[in-house]
Design an enzyme around this catalytic site. Structure first.
Site, PDB file in Angstrom:
ATOM      1  N   GLY A  16       0.834  -1.213   0.000  1.00 48.32           N
ATOM      2  CA  GLY A  16       0.000   0.000   0.000  1.00 48.32           C
ATOM      3  C   GLY A  16       0.863   1.256   0.000  1.00 48.32           C
ATOM      4  NE  ARG A  77      -1.094  -4.942  -0.919  1.00 51.38           N
ATOM      5  CZ  ARG A  77      -1.950  -3.924  -0.789  1.00 51.38           C
ATOM      6  NH1 ARG A  77      -2.877  -3.699  -1.705  1.00 51.38           N
ATOM      7  NH2 ARG A  77      -1.889  -3.124   0.258  1.00 51.38           N
ATOM      8  CG  ASP A 108       5.948  -6.660   8.839  1.00 51.51           C
ATOM      9  OD1 ASP A 108       7.004  -6.013   8.974  1.00 51.51           O
ATOM     10  OD2 ASP A 108       5.170  -6.903   9.780  1.00 51.51           O
ATOM     11  CB  SER A 110       7.583  -4.568   0.927  1.00 57.96           C
ATOM     12  OG  SER A 110       6.284  -4.250   0.483  1.00 57.96           O
ATOM     13  CB  THR A 130       2.632   0.600   6.314  1.00 56.05           C
ATOM     14  OG1 THR A 130       1.261   0.344   6.629  1.00 56.05           O
ATOM     15  CG2 THR A 130       3.462   0.293   7.541  1.00 56.05           C
ATOM     16  CG  ASP A 132      -1.885  -0.456   7.942  1.00 55.23           C
ATOM     17  OD1 ASP A 132      -2.750   0.420   7.748  1.00 55.23           O
ATOM     18  OD2 ASP A 132      -1.711  -1.418   7.170  1.00 55.23           O
ATOM     19  CG  ASP A 134       1.121  -3.065  10.119  1.00 56.79           C
ATOM     20  OD1 ASP A 134       1.958  -2.333   9.550  1.00 56.79           O
ATOM     21  OD2 ASP A 134       0.397  -3.849   9.485  1.00 56.79           O
ATOM     22  NE  ARG A 176      -2.677  -4.991   5.260  1.00 58.88           N
ATOM     23  CZ  ARG A 176      -1.901  -5.326   4.262  1.00 58.88           C
ATOM     24  NH1 ARG A 176      -1.460  -6.547   4.142  1.00 58.88           N
ATOM     25  NH2 ARG A 176      -1.544  -4.451   3.371  1.00 58.88           N
ATOM     26  N   GLY A 190     -11.622  12.238  20.980  1.00 63.10           N
ATOM     27  CA  GLY A 190     -12.455  12.084  22.173  1.00 63.10           C
ATOM     28  C   GLY A 190     -13.618  11.133  21.946  1.00 63.10           C
ATOM     29  CG  HIS A 221     -21.411  13.401  20.023  1.00 60.52           C
ATOM     30  ND1 HIS A 221     -21.114  14.730  20.081  1.00 60.52           N
ATOM     31  CD2 HIS A 221     -20.446  12.785  20.739  1.00 60.52           C
ATOM     32  CE1 HIS A 221     -20.015  14.914  20.794  1.00 60.52           C
ATOM     33  NE2 HIS A 221     -19.586  13.745  21.195  1.00 60.52           N
TER      34      HIS A 221
HETATM   35  P1  ADP Z   1       3.178  -4.668   2.770  1.00 59.97           P
HETATM   36  O1  ADP Z   1       4.549  -4.565   2.231  1.00 59.97           O
HETATM   37  O2  ADP Z   1       2.516  -3.332   2.948  1.00 59.97           O
HETATM   38  O3  ADP Z   1       3.106  -5.555   4.009  1.00 59.97           O
HETATM   39  P2  ADP Z   1       1.985  -6.838   1.214  1.00 59.97           P
HETATM   40  O4  ADP Z   1       1.847  -7.759   2.372  1.00 59.97           O
HETATM   41  O5  ADP Z   1       0.852  -6.746   0.255  1.00 59.97           O
HETATM   42  O6  ADP Z   1       2.241  -5.330   1.651  1.00 59.97           O
HETATM   43  O7  ADP Z   1       3.311  -7.277   0.432  1.00 59.97           O
HETATM   44  C1  ADP Z   1       3.775  -6.520  -0.665  1.00 59.97           C
HETATM   45  C2  ADP Z   1       4.483  -7.424  -1.629  1.00 59.97           C
HETATM   46  O8  ADP Z   1       5.640  -7.991  -1.011  1.00 59.97           O
HETATM   47  C3  ADP Z   1       3.694  -8.637  -2.097  1.00 59.97           C
HETATM   48  O9  ADP Z   1       2.764  -8.327  -3.113  1.00 59.97           O
HETATM   49  C4  ADP Z   1       4.822  -9.510  -2.634  1.00 59.97           C
HETATM   50  O10 ADP Z   1       5.270  -9.058  -3.892  1.00 59.97           O
HETATM   51  C5  ADP Z   1       5.944  -9.243  -1.617  1.00 59.97           C
HETATM   52  N1  ADP Z   1       5.920 -10.332  -0.619  1.00 59.97           N
HETATM   53  C6  ADP Z   1       5.052 -10.508   0.389  1.00 59.97           C
HETATM   54  N2  ADP Z   1       5.306 -11.657   1.055  1.00 59.97           N
HETATM   55  C7  ADP Z   1       6.362 -12.239   0.439  1.00 59.97           C
HETATM   56  C8  ADP Z   1       7.101 -13.455   0.618  1.00 59.97           C
HETATM   57  N3  ADP Z   1       6.772 -14.320   1.575  1.00 59.97           N
HETATM   58  N4  ADP Z   1       8.117 -13.704  -0.221  1.00 59.97           N
HETATM   59  C9  ADP Z   1       8.441 -12.834  -1.199  1.00 59.97           C
HETATM   60  N5  ADP Z   1       7.789 -11.690  -1.448  1.00 59.97           N
HETATM   61  C10 ADP Z   1       6.767 -11.383  -0.649  1.00 59.97           C
HETATM   62  O1  F6P Z   2      -1.669  -1.300   4.543  1.00 53.96           O
HETATM   63  C1  F6P Z   2      -2.309  -0.099   4.227  1.00 53.96           C
HETATM   64  C2  F6P Z   2      -3.775  -0.331   3.971  1.00 53.96           C
HETATM   65  O2  F6P Z   2      -4.374   0.920   3.650  1.00 53.96           O
HETATM   66  C3  F6P Z   2      -4.532  -1.002   5.113  1.00 53.96           C
HETATM   67  O3  F6P Z   2      -4.864  -0.110   6.150  1.00 53.96           O
HETATM   68  C4  F6P Z   2      -5.727  -1.566   4.379  1.00 53.96           C
HETATM   69  O4  F6P Z   2      -6.198  -2.725   5.035  1.00 53.96           O
HETATM   70  C5  F6P Z   2      -5.154  -1.951   3.042  1.00 53.96           C
HETATM   71  O5  F6P Z   2      -3.951  -1.204   2.875  1.00 53.96           O
HETATM   72  C6  F6P Z   2      -6.078  -1.641   1.883  1.00 53.96           C
HETATM   73  O6  F6P Z   2      -5.487  -2.099   0.723  1.00 53.96           O
HETATM   74  P1  F6P Z   2      -6.042  -1.733  -0.737  1.00 53.96           P
HETATM   75  O7  F6P Z   2      -5.622  -0.335  -1.053  1.00 53.96           O
HETATM   76  O8  F6P Z   2      -5.402  -2.729  -1.622  1.00 53.96           O
HETATM   77  O9  F6P Z   2      -7.533  -1.842  -0.684  1.00 53.96           O
END
Ligand code: ADP
Ligand code: F6P
Length: 325
Positions: A16, A77, A108, A110, A130, A132, A134, A176, A190, A221
């Site tokens: 994202g 992705r 994570d 990526s 990100t 998030d 996270d 997420r 608040g 509210h």
């Molecule tokens: P983020 O990086 O925000 O956590 P994603 O989880 O969608 O987003 O991962 C982004 C991209 O990273 C995936 O579309 C893929 O290309 C790569 N990726 C994710 N998991 C793996 C993995 N286990 N091995 C190799 N590439 C991965």
């Molecule tokens: O990781 C960023 C994020 O905006 C999350 O908060 C959300 O769950 C997800 O990406 C939405 O992904 P997409 O833009 O593919 O709908």
């Protein structure tokens, strides 16, 4: 300045998008150029790498982007990148293009891709991008500050109309599986209730009772900030209205939270982190993630970083409850 250990690096954004990614790209390009390292931009994340959507970048390519949301390199992705054969092919493409080091800006998932590429001999550094928040190895992720401010302003607006109509509002924010955006907005706005995936016990009876009580004590509210990871906002609003008789609306903020001008914090942290990534690559380092911990920029082995666990800070959650009348 020491002679850099490599001549050419590349940068990509993946997963994202997040406001501030452009500031990170700019910092990578400018600090590499400053050190005499050539930079290539890989468009559309790992998908673009496989298709060789690669452009040459210089100081000018990153002019006028600091204030722009999104990512000038686009993002994607790429499911097939999880396959070993595809990772080998990607490393081969890097070698063919003369790319010795790669900065991956994303989350994570990526970083997992970056780890796999480093196992195939390409030096990689991850930067946390990100909204998030996270990523366990860092207290700060590029994009969170902008997203939380956008969401906070939007919730203020919903609150105005909610009060005028004496309604209950369920407002869903992104994140997420993580509740950081929701917790911060809940405190900043608040909110009467904050529903986090990490904490919400799904005791709806208790929630309905709190809504009825807040009406009894004269509140006009009842704002519920609901995290995406809890979800079901539209149905929840319907159930609240049915049981309490209080008119209730659901608002899902959605992608509005991911766009827009990055805040100062996002630009500055992204700039420092981008420079740190280039410093690490220039030293010949690989397989690291840059983070911001206890006020300092740090870096961790990617595998170690991915194994770290993160949770909502319990004290912050408890405090959020104390602040509600
Ligand atoms: P983020 O990086 O925000 O956590 P994603 O989880 O969608 O987003 O991962 C982004 C991209 O990273 C995936 O579309 C893929 O290309 C790569 N990726 C994710 N998991 C793996 C993995 N286990 N091995 C190799 N590439 C991965
Ligand atoms: O990781 C960023 C994020 O905006 C999350 O908060 C959300 O769950 C997800 O990406 C939405 O992904 P997409 O833009 O593919 O709908």
């Amino acid at each position: 300045m020491e002679e850099p250990k490599l001549k050419t690096i590349a940068v990509l954004t993946s997963g994202g998008d997040a406001p501030g990614m452009n500031a990170a790209i700019r910092a990578v390009v400018r600090s590499a150029t400053y050190r005499g390292i050539k930079v290539k931009g890989i468009c559309r994340g790992y998908a673009g790498l496989l298709k060789e959507e690669i452009i040459d970048m210089d100081g000018n390519s990153v002019s006028d982007i600091l204030n722009r949301g999104g990512t000038i390199l686009y993002t994607a992705r790429c499911e097939e990148f999880k396959q070993l054969e595809v990772q080998k092919q990607a490393a081969e493409i890097c070698r063919k293009q003369g790319i010795e080091g790669l900065v991956v800006i994303g989350g994570d998932g990526s970083f997992m891709g970056a780890l796999k590429l480093s196992k195939q001999g390409i030096n990689t550094i991850g930067l946390p991008g990100t909204i998030d928040l996270d990523i366990a190895c860092t207290d700060y992720t590029i994009g969170f500050d902008t997203a939380v401010n956008v969401a906070m302003e939007a919730i203020d607006r919903v609150r105005d109309t909610s009060t005028s109509h004496e309604r209950c509002s369920v407002i869903e924010v992104m994140g997420r599986n993580a509740g950081y955006l929701a917790l911060w907005c809940g405190i900043a706005n608040g909110a009467e209730d904050i529903l986090l995936p990490e904490r919400y016990d799904r005791n709806e009876e208790a929630l309905l009772e709190r809504i009825a009580n807040s009406r009894k004590i004269g509140k006009r509210h009842h704002i519920i900030v609901n995290a995406e990871g809890v979800g079901d906002s539209i149905n929840l609003a319907k159930r609240i209205e049915k049981v309490t008789g209080i008119e209730t609306r659901a608002t899902i903020l959605g992608h509005i939270q991911r766009g827009g001008t990055p805040t100062c914090s996002d630009r500055v942290h992204a700039s420092f982190m981008g420079v740190r990534a280039v410093e690490l690559l220039a030293q010949g380092t690989s397989n690291r993630v840059v983070g911001f911990k206890a006020g300092k920029y740090v870096d961790y082995d990617i595998e170690e970083a991915l194994q770290m666990k993160k949770d909502i800070i319990e004290e912050q959650y408890q405090i959020s409850k104390q602040l509600v009348r």
